[in-house]
Design a protein around this motif. Structure first.
Motif, mmCIF file in Angstrom:
data_model
loop_
_atom_site.group_PDB
_atom_site.id
_atom_site.type_symbol
_atom_site.label_atom_id
_atom_site.label_comp_id
_atom_site.label_asym_id
_atom_site.label_seq_id
_atom_site.Cartn_x
_atom_site.Cartn_y
_atom_site.Cartn_z
ATOM 1 N N THR A 134 -13.660 -2.248 -0.848
ATOM 2 C CA THR A 134 -14.544 -3.295 -1.353
ATOM 3 C C THR A 134 -14.417 -4.566 -0.525
ATOM 4 O O THR A 134 -15.419 -5.205 -0.165
ATOM 5 N N LEU A 135 -13.175 -4.953 -0.216
ATOM 6 C CA LEU A 135 -12.946 -6.147 0.603
ATOM 7 C C LEU A 135 -13.514 -5.966 2.005
ATOM 8 O O LEU A 135 -14.088 -6.897 2.584
ATOM 9 N N ALA A 136 -13.353 -4.786 2.570
ATOM 10 C CA ALA A 136 -13.857 -4.517 3.917
ATOM 11 C C ALA A 136 -15.376 -4.659 3.964
ATOM 12 O O ALA A 136 -15.932 -5.186 4.929
ATOM 13 N N ASP A 137 -16.052 -4.195 2.905
ATOM 14 C CA ASP A 137 -17.510 -4.287 2.865
ATOM 15 C C ASP A 137 -17.990 -5.724 2.665
ATOM 16 O O ASP A 137 -19.005 -6.129 3.234
ATOM 17 N N SER A 138 -17.254 -6.494 1.855
ATOM 18 C CA SER A 138 -17.713 -7.837 1.500
ATOM 19 C C SER A 138 -17.212 -8.921 2.449
ATOM 20 O O SER A 138 -17.923 -9.893 2.730
ATOM 21 N N SER A 139 -15.963 -8.767 2.957
ATOM 22 C CA SER A 139 -15.352 -9.835 3.749
ATOM 23 C C SER A 139 -14.871 -9.409 5.127
ATOM 24 O O SER A 139 -14.342 -10.232 5.870
ATOM 25 N N GLY A 140 -15.011 -8.139 5.449
ATOM 26 C CA GLY A 140 -14.614 -7.671 6.765
ATOM 27 C C GLY A 140 -13.298 -6.922 6.761
ATOM 28 O O GLY A 140 -12.443 -7.108 5.887
ATOM 29 N N ALA A 141 -13.128 -6.067 7.770
ATOM 30 C CA ALA A 141 -11.944 -5.216 7.852
ATOM 31 C C ALA A 141 -10.665 -6.012 8.042
ATOM 32 O O ALA A 141 -9.612 -5.660 7.501
ATOM 33 N N ASN A 142 -10.740 -7.101 8.807
ATOM 34 C CA ASN A 142 -9.543 -7.886 9.072
ATOM 35 C C ASN A 142 -8.990 -8.493 7.786
ATOM 36 O O ASN A 142 -7.780 -8.458 7.523
ATOM 37 N N TYR A 143 -9.875 -9.049 6.966
ATOM 38 C CA TYR A 143 -9.444 -9.655 5.703
ATOM 39 C C TYR A 143 -8.899 -8.594 4.759
ATOM 40 O O TYR A 143 -7.885 -8.812 4.081
ATOM 41 N N ALA A 144 -9.547 -7.437 4.711
ATOM 42 C CA ALA A 144 -9.081 -6.351 3.843
ATOM 43 C C ALA A 144 -7.678 -5.916 4.230
ATOM 44 O O ALA A 144 -6.820 -5.663 3.365
ATOM 45 N N THR A 145 -7.420 -5.854 5.524
ATOM 46 C CA THR A 145 -6.083 -5.465 5.988
ATOM 47 C C THR A 145 -5.051 -6.517 5.614
ATOM 48 O O THR A 145 -3.956 -6.192 5.137
ATOM 49 N N LYS A 146 -5.380 -7.787 5.821
ATOM 50 C CA LYS A 146 -4.440 -8.864 5.482
ATOM 51 C C LYS A 146 -4.076 -8.843 3.998
ATOM 52 O O LYS A 146 -2.903 -8.994 3.632
ATOM 53 N N MET A 147 -5.061 -8.651 3.151
ATOM 54 C CA MET A 147 -4.816 -8.673 1.709
ATOM 55 C C MET A 147 -3.966 -7.483 1.269
ATOM 56 O O MET A 147 -3.035 -7.636 0.459
ATOM 57 N N THR A 148 -4.269 -6.304 1.779
ATOM 58 C CA THR A 148 -3.511 -5.129 1.345
ATOM 59 C C THR A 148 -2.102 -5.107 1.954
ATOM 60 O O THR A 148 -1.177 -4.582 1.333
ATOM 61 N N VAL A 149 -1.937 -5.681 3.140
ATOM 62 C CA VAL A 149 -0.591 -5.796 3.708
ATOM 63 C C VAL A 149 0.240 -6.777 2.884
ATOM 64 O O VAL A 149 1.420 -6.536 2.600
ATOM 65 N N MET A 150 -0.383 -7.876 2.460
ATOM 66 C CA MET A 150 0.317 -8.836 1.606
ATOM 67 C C MET A 150 0.694 -8.173 0.274
ATOM 68 O O MET A 150 1.804 -8.352 -0.240
ATOM 69 N N MET A 151 -0.217 -7.398 -0.269
ATOM 70 C CA MET A 151 0.054 -6.690 -1.524
ATOM 71 C C MET A 151 1.193 -5.703 -1.323
ATOM 72 O O MET A 151 2.050 -5.534 -2.210
ATOM 73 N N SER A 152 1.228 -5.051 -0.172
ATOM 74 C CA SER A 152 2.300 -4.097 0.116
ATOM 75 C C SER A 152 3.653 -4.793 0.149
ATOM 76 O O SER A 152 4.663 -4.247 -0.324
ATOM 77 N N MET A 153 3.691 -6.012 0.679
ATOM 78 C CA MET A 153 4.940 -6.775 0.713
ATOM 79 C C MET A 153 5.407 -7.105 -0.700
ATOM 80 O O MET A 153 6.612 -7.084 -0.991
ATOM 81 N N LEU A 154 4.450 -7.393 -1.590
ATOM 82 C CA LEU A 154 4.814 -7.663 -2.986
ATOM 83 C C LEU A 154 5.384 -6.406 -3.650
ATOM 84 O O LEU A 154 6.386 -6.469 -4.370
ATOM 85 N N PHE A 155 4.752 -5.271 -3.406
ATOM 86 C CA PHE A 155 5.242 -4.029 -4.010
ATOM 87 C C PHE A 155 6.597 -3.613 -3.443
ATOM 88 O O PHE A 155 7.402 -2.987 -4.132
ATOM 89 N N LYS A 156 6.847 -3.970 -2.190
ATOM 90 C CA LYS A 156 8.169 -3.708 -1.613
ATOM 91 C C LYS A 156 9.235 -4.477 -2.380
ATOM 92 O O LYS A 156 10.311 -3.946 -2.689
ATOM 93 N N LEU A 157 8.920 -5.735 -2.715
ATOM 94 C CA LEU A 157 9.860 -6.519 -3.514
ATOM 95 C C LEU A 157 9.983 -5.941 -4.922
ATOM 96 O O LEU A 157 11.085 -5.913 -5.490
ATOM 97 N N ALA A 158 8.872 -5.474 -5.472
ATOM 98 C CA ALA A 158 8.907 -4.882 -6.815
ATOM 99 C C ALA A 158 9.856 -3.689 -6.855
ATOM 100 O O ALA A 158 10.593 -3.501 -7.837
ATOM 101 N N GLU A 159 9.875 -2.904 -5.792
ATOM 102 C CA GLU A 159 10.808 -1.777 -5.734
ATOM 103 C C GLU A 159 12.239 -2.273 -5.648
ATOM 104 O O GLU A 159 13.149 -1.705 -6.275
ATOM 105 N N ARG A 160 12.444 -3.346 -4.872
ATOM 106 C CA ARG A 160 13.804 -3.913 -4.762
ATOM 107 C C ARG A 160 14.279 -4.428 -6.117
ATOM 108 O O ARG A 160 15.471 -4.331 -6.451
#
Length: 396
Positions: A134-160
């Motif tokens: 959805t983000l890739a379609d509305s805001s571009g692939a670069n923004y979609a990647t940045k947001m999901t990478v940031m989310m991945s960092m949060l989930f990494k902490l959640a596992e910790r």
């Protein structure tokens, strides 16, 4: 810096972090904690919502005191908002450079707005893939990647933190659309229009910032952080010149914010006048080189972006290509312009890399008789930045 919430609400606490952001939360008293109430993280960027949440907690306190069983929403709900607050206080975030934190703050605020109230355990790879698409379609692939990478960092902490099972990060293995690299760079006509607009606006500091990016290829963060003492004259022979005797050369010696490495680059002849003009307006060697003429203080990122928009709009009256549809010139494009014009002028990829700071500097030392090898490669790149039709750089 003023507190984000001025209204006084019982239990509402505010504390400024070292990076300038604010933590806002509701804190129960010792007696209220014994009733089962716990601290709840709020949002400094949503003061009205935070006030309502704090008042809701206070109503829950009154119900608990009256013997009612309903409890306030607790931090142990482990929501995305709670995870974001934990991340902001964690060393993984605190150790980041100031510029990186500013970028992360924007992403975290967007994530909070979208997912803040959801539980960390609610997410799976299907949800994250759908969000990315959805983000890739509305805001571009670069923004979609940045947001999901940031989310991945949060989930990494959640596992910790054991808020999620180990190995359950739902952002791992997403099918991400590869973003097309940005290729926009400024022409010399656009460069001249920007400098003229800076004069028209009575803001030569903007002209100096444009020159240091377009002619020196340096990052916006380093340009805004530049101090007068970083610019010095040395006597040396530049590798781009035929003469074998030294001449006075202006050099910018600074610490790169991106990787904390030393950066030492000679100033382009056209950049020297702008730097000297700014330095002459300052009182001390440790003063910031660039000061906003309207408010009389050093630029922060938000203020500079606002001024850049004004400058570009003024310049576009003489050079409309600056605001061409789909090709609007961003300030970061000026850094790419330096590398592009250096390559057009004959500089090698290695020389341009040293100018931009994409290679590791080997302890550069300013001296009249010695400069490290990467200084000379950067000097060749600076010398290669020439106006069309110019065969060689003008001698100082």
């Amino acid at each position: 810096m003023p507190k984000p919430i001025r209204e006084k609400v019982k239990g509402l606490r505010q504390r400024e972090r070292s990076d300038g952001t604010w933590r806002v939360w509701w804190e129960p008293t010792g007696a209220e904690k014994k009733l089962g109430l716990e601290a709840v993280n709020l949002d400094a960027d949503r003061p009205a919502w935070s006030i309502r949440e704090a008042e809701a907690q206070n109503r829950a306190v009154r119900r608990a005191l009256n013997g009612e069983t309903t409890k306030a929403r607790q931090q142990t709900a482990r929501t995305i908002d709670a995870l974001i607050e934990t991340y902001r206080d964690h060393k993984w975030y605190q150790k980041r450079a100031a510029g990186t934190k500013r970028g992360y703050k924007t992403l975290l605020n967007a994530i909070s707005k979208k997912w803040g109230g959801y539980k960390v355990s609610d997410f799976d790879s299907d949800v994250m893939q759908a969000w990315h698409d959805t983000l890739a379609d509305s805001s571009g692939a670069n923004y979609a990647t940045k947001m999901t990478v940031m989310m991945s960092m949060l989930f990494k902490l959640a596992e910790r933190l054991r808020w999620r099972p180990k190995g359950s990060n739902p952002c791992i293995g997403l099918e991400r659309e590869k973003a097309k690299p940005r290729s926009r760079y400024a022409s010399w006509e656009e460069f001249d229009a920007l400098l003229a607009a800076a004069e028209d606006l009575g803001m030569p500091s903007l002209g100096a910032a444009v020159a240091l990016s377009f002619l020196q290829g340096q990052r916006q963060t380093d340009i805004l952080a530049a101090r007068v003492c970083e610019f010095v004259q040395v006597s040396m022979v530049l590798p781009s010149e035929d003469e074998d005797f030294p001449r006075k050369v202006w050099v910018w010696d600074f610490k790169r914010s991106k990787n904390d490495k030393d950066g030492t680059v000679p100033l382009h002849d056209e950049a020297v006048a702008w730097v000297q003009r700014m330095a002459d307006l300052r009182r001390g060697a440790d003063d910031p080189l660039l000061v906003d003429e309207r408010v009389g203080r050093a630029y922060d990122l938000d203020l500079f972006q606002h001024r850049w928009s004004d400058l570009r709009a003024r310049a576009a009256k003489a050079c409309p290509s600056l605001l061409a549809a789909g090709q609007v010139l961003q300030f970061r494009d000026l850094r790419r312009s330096a590398s592009t014009w250096a390559r057009i002028g004959g500089a090698s990829h290695e020389d341009v890399g040293d100018l931009l700071g994409n290679t590791v500097a080997d302890n550069p030392v300013l001296a009249a008789t010695y400069m490290p090898a990467n200084f000379y490669t950067a000097a060749r790149a600076v010398s290669a930045i020439r106006r069309p039709g110019s065969k060689e750089r003008k001698k100082a």
